[in-house]
Design a protein around this motif. Sequence first.
Motif, PDB file in Angstrom:
ATOM      1  N   ALA A  47      15.335   4.810   1.084  1.00 22.54           N
ATOM      2  CA  ALA A  47      14.230   3.863   0.914  1.00 22.54           C
ATOM      3  C   ALA A  47      13.165   4.074   1.980  1.00 22.54           C
ATOM      4  N   GLN A  48      13.586   4.430   3.190  1.00 22.39           N
ATOM      5  CA  GLN A  48      12.623   4.689   4.265  1.00 22.39           C
ATOM      6  C   GLN A  48      11.757   5.901   3.935  1.00 22.39           C
ATOM      7  N   ALA A  49      12.408   6.944   3.386  1.00 22.23           N
ATOM      8  CA  ALA A  49      11.645   8.130   2.988  1.00 22.23           C
ATOM      9  C   ALA A  49      10.647   7.790   1.886  1.00 22.23           C
ATOM     10  N   GLU A  50      11.061   6.964   0.932  1.00 25.77           N
ATOM     11  CA  GLU A  50      10.162   6.551  -0.157  1.00 25.77           C
ATOM     12  C   GLU A  50       9.011   5.708   0.379  1.00 25.77           C
ATOM     13  N   GLN A  51       9.292   4.865   1.345  1.00 29.03           N
ATOM     14  CA  GLN A  51       8.231   4.063   1.963  1.00 29.03           C
ATOM     15  C   GLN A  51       7.233   4.949   2.698  1.00 29.03           C
ATOM     16  N   ASN A  52       7.768   5.916   3.437  1.00 31.21           N
ATOM     17  CA  ASN A  52       6.887   6.815   4.179  1.00 31.21           C
ATOM     18  C   ASN A  52       5.975   7.601   3.228  1.00 31.21           C
ATOM     19  N   LYS A  53       6.557   8.067   2.125  1.00 33.35           N
ATOM     20  CA  LYS A  53       5.764   8.822   1.150  1.00 33.35           C
ATOM     21  C   LYS A  53       4.680   7.950   0.549  1.00 33.35           C
ATOM     22  N   ALA A  54       5.060   6.724   0.158  1.00 34.62           N
ATOM     23  CA  ALA A  54       4.074   5.808  -0.436  1.00 34.62           C
ATOM     24  C   ALA A  54       2.979   5.460   0.564  1.00 34.62           C
ATOM     25  N   SER A  55       3.340   5.305   1.820  1.00 34.64           N
ATOM     26  CA  SER A  55       2.360   4.959   2.853  1.00 34.64           C
ATOM     27  C   SER A  55       1.312   6.053   2.999  1.00 34.64           C
ATOM     28  N   LYS A  56       1.757   7.311   2.915  1.00 30.89           N
ATOM     29  CA  LYS A  56       0.801   8.425   3.004  1.00 30.89           C
ATOM     30  C   LYS A  56      -0.128   8.459   1.802  1.00 30.89           C
ATOM     31  N   GLU A  57       0.436   8.100   0.627  1.00 27.27           N
ATOM     32  CA  GLU A  57      -0.358   8.178  -0.604  1.00 27.27           C
ATOM     33  C   GLU A  57      -1.328   7.015  -0.747  1.00 27.27           C
ATOM     34  N   VAL A  58      -1.099   5.924  -0.033  1.00 25.42           N
ATOM     35  CA  VAL A  58      -2.004   4.763  -0.115  1.00 25.42           C
ATOM     36  C   VAL A  58      -3.414   5.160   0.299  1.00 25.42           C
ATOM     37  N   GLY A  59      -3.529   5.869   1.408  1.00 25.08           N
ATOM     38  CA  GLY A  59      -4.850   6.258   1.899  1.00 25.08           C
ATOM     39  C   GLY A  59      -5.578   7.191   0.937  1.00 25.08           C
ATOM     40  N   ALA A  60      -4.776   8.124   0.356  1.00 23.76           N
ATOM     41  CA  ALA A  60      -5.389   9.061  -0.589  1.00 23.76           C
ATOM     42  C   ALA A  60      -5.921   8.334  -1.818  1.00 23.76           C
ATOM     43  N   ALA A  61      -5.164   7.354  -2.330  1.00 19.36           N
ATOM     44  CA  ALA A  61      -5.615   6.591  -3.499  1.00 19.36           C
ATOM     45  C   ALA A  61      -6.873   5.811  -3.192  1.00 19.36           C
ATOM     46  N   LYS A  62      -6.936   5.238  -2.024  1.00 22.38           N
ATOM     47  CA  LYS A  62      -8.129   4.467  -1.642  1.00 22.38           C
ATOM     48  C   LYS A  62      -9.332   5.387  -1.499  1.00 22.38           C
ATOM     49  N   GLY A  63      -9.073   6.609  -0.928  1.00 23.58           N
ATOM     50  CA  GLY A  63     -10.170   7.552  -0.729  1.00 23.58           C
ATOM     51  C   GLY A  63     -10.780   8.021  -2.027  1.00 23.58           C
ATOM     52  N   ARG A  64     -10.005   8.171  -3.073  1.00 22.01           N
ATOM     53  CA  ARG A  64     -10.564   8.627  -4.347  1.00 22.01           C
ATOM     54  C   ARG A  64     -10.967   7.463  -5.262  1.00 22.01           C
ATOM     55  N   GLY A  65     -10.870   6.234  -4.729  1.00 21.02           N
ATOM     56  CA  GLY A  65     -11.337   5.071  -5.479  1.00 21.02           C
ATOM     57  C   GLY A  65     -10.417   4.619  -6.583  1.00 21.02           C
ATOM     58  N   ASP A  66      -9.168   4.985  -6.530  1.00 21.58           N
ATOM     59  CA  ASP A  66      -8.199   4.591  -7.561  1.00 21.58           C
ATOM     60  C   ASP A  66      -7.566   3.266  -7.130  1.00 21.58           C
ATOM     61  N   ASP A  67      -8.262   2.188  -7.486  1.00 23.05           N
ATOM     62  CA  ASP A  67      -7.823   0.870  -7.027  1.00 23.05           C
ATOM     63  C   ASP A  67      -6.468   0.478  -7.597  1.00 23.05           C
ATOM     64  N   ALA A  68      -6.212   0.831  -8.880  1.00 22.40           N
ATOM     65  CA  ALA A  68      -4.936   0.467  -9.493  1.00 22.40           C
ATOM     66  C   ALA A  68      -3.779   1.153  -8.778  1.00 22.40           C
ATOM     67  N   GLU A  69      -3.963   2.448  -8.499  1.00 24.21           N
ATOM     68  CA  GLU A  69      -2.914   3.183  -7.797  1.00 24.21           C
ATOM     69  C   GLU A  69      -2.764   2.681  -6.371  1.00 24.21           C
ATOM     70  N   PHE A  70      -3.896   2.358  -5.757  1.00 29.13           N
ATOM     71  CA  PHE A  70      -3.863   1.814  -4.392  1.00 29.13           C
ATOM     72  C   PHE A  70      -3.040   0.528  -4.342  1.00 29.13           C
ATOM     73  N   ASP A  71      -3.268  -0.372  -5.305  1.00 36.19           N
ATOM     74  CA  ASP A  71      -2.545  -1.641  -5.338  1.00 36.19           C
ATOM     75  C   ASP A  71      -1.049  -1.411  -5.609  1.00 36.19           C
ATOM     76  N   ARG A  72      -0.780  -0.465  -6.523  1.00 30.48           N
ATOM     77  CA  ARG A  72       0.621  -0.193  -6.850  1.00 30.48           C
ATOM     78  C   ARG A  72       1.375   0.347  -5.630  1.00 30.48           C
ATOM     79  N   LEU A  73       0.737   1.306  -4.953  1.00 35.40           N
ATOM     80  CA  LEU A  73       1.388   1.915  -3.801  1.00 35.40           C
ATOM     81  C   LEU A  73       1.554   0.917  -2.655  1.00 35.40           C
ATOM     82  N   ARG A  74       0.540   0.093  -2.465  1.00 34.19           N
ATOM     83  CA  ARG A  74       0.649  -0.894  -1.383  1.00 34.19           C
ATOM     84  C   ARG A  74       1.777  -1.894  -1.674  1.00 34.19           C
ATOM     85  N   ALA A  75       1.922  -2.288  -2.929  1.00 35.99           N
ATOM     86  CA  ALA A  75       3.011  -3.185  -3.319  1.00 35.99           C
ATOM     87  C   ALA A  75       4.364  -2.496  -3.137  1.00 35.99           C
ATOM     88  N   LEU A  76       4.394  -1.184  -3.470  1.00 40.07           N
ATOM     89  CA  LEU A  76       5.638  -0.433  -3.324  1.00 40.07           C
ATOM     90  C   LEU A  76       6.058  -0.344  -1.863  1.00 40.07           C
TER      91      LEU A  76
END
Length: 430
Positions: A47-76
């Motif tokens: 679960a820690q590895a999955e959290q770390n991966k999601a945390s890295k992807e949150v910034g990328a989603a925000k940078g490309r303007g994908d709000d839905a993915e950003f919200d999903r990843l932040r919730a994850l």
Amino acid sequence: MHDIRAIRENPDAFDAGLARRGDAPMAASVLALDEARRALIHAAETAQAEQNKASKEVGAAKGRGDDAEFDRLRALVGEKKAEIARLNDEAKAKDAALTDMLARIPNLPAADVPDGADEDENVEVAKWGTLPVFDFAPKEHFELASVAASMDFDMGAKLSGARFVMLRGAVARIHRALSQFMLDTHVDRNGLVEHNPPVLVRDEAMYGTDKLPKFGEDSYQTTNGWWMIPTSEVPLTYSVAGDILDEAALPLRMTAHTLCFRSEAGSAGRDTSGMLRQHQFEKVEMVSITHPDESDAEQKRMLRCAERLLEDLGVPYRTVQLCTGDMGFGAKRTFDIEAWLPGQNTYREISSVSTTGDFQARRMNARFKPASGGKPEFVHTLNGSGLAVGRCLIAVLENGQRADGSVTLPDVLAPYLRGETTLTADGTLV
């Protein structure tokens, strides 16, 4: 404490060792709890590895303007954080349960310990001395005319209740002389270092020397949490808790004369006559901290230290090796020395010399640094009575008794008794 890795590697040998003690198999229960603990730890790491991966992807989603993915990843990330906390809490609970389970399992007997169910199957390994022959019926210690007035059980009961005694006058002096003789011999002849430790200790000291959690009822605890020591084995052995000693410093050989306190739980009706079994007594203890390769030889050395004291005092004794069913909880191998008591016409225990292997060292994390390098290893700990002072007093009085109730005392005590060697029938030393 047992090594969980050793149980994993050979559960059958573990259960076989317990069976020799007459205990039920425990390996399956231990390993089931261990597996559940390890599974929770693995799940938390995943679960820690999955959290770390999601945390890295949150910034990328925000940078490309994908709000839905950003919200999903932040919730994850939040879900994983909560899951990790839950899994870690559950793993800690399993770890505590496993530690508690292991702490309640007795030490495994050494291969050379004789099998047997109880004290009737202990094996005599040595005997010394000629039993005294009297032209009168020998008495027990408390019946001797020279002792009766100075060994006051009524006063002990008045002050403290049953199984306490007040010693006075010459008998109190002989009791003190015995302890001084034992200490001086251990220091001057046996090379032990004298200590004067506290007789009140914390939970950790009792736990580290295997007196807790299983045998708390056998000892006394003060209202503010200290434990009154059952023997100075506790403070002397625990003095190295958490240490990493240099191999060159081993063995550590210690001795102490202290008051000891035991509730004698479960011993109702046993040895109620005289001062053979008391709630408060004095003992000179021996403790050794050794390299694992030297512990068996050290046990033999300690045994001889105790035996020679009785030889010096002229008290006949026999030494027995305890069978698997009669050994103490923490012992890997135990020898008892039993002094001859003419008043009872039998041998009674006066010393017990045990090795615990690394059983106590694991509980208190006491290790040494090998001189050749490598990881620190657990020391071995040993303990033995050298001797129980009150029981030694009993043996000296009963073996030296005369028809008129006087007592001839051992010559080795003369330097501690102003040169006097006789306890007269009226209770004075001459």
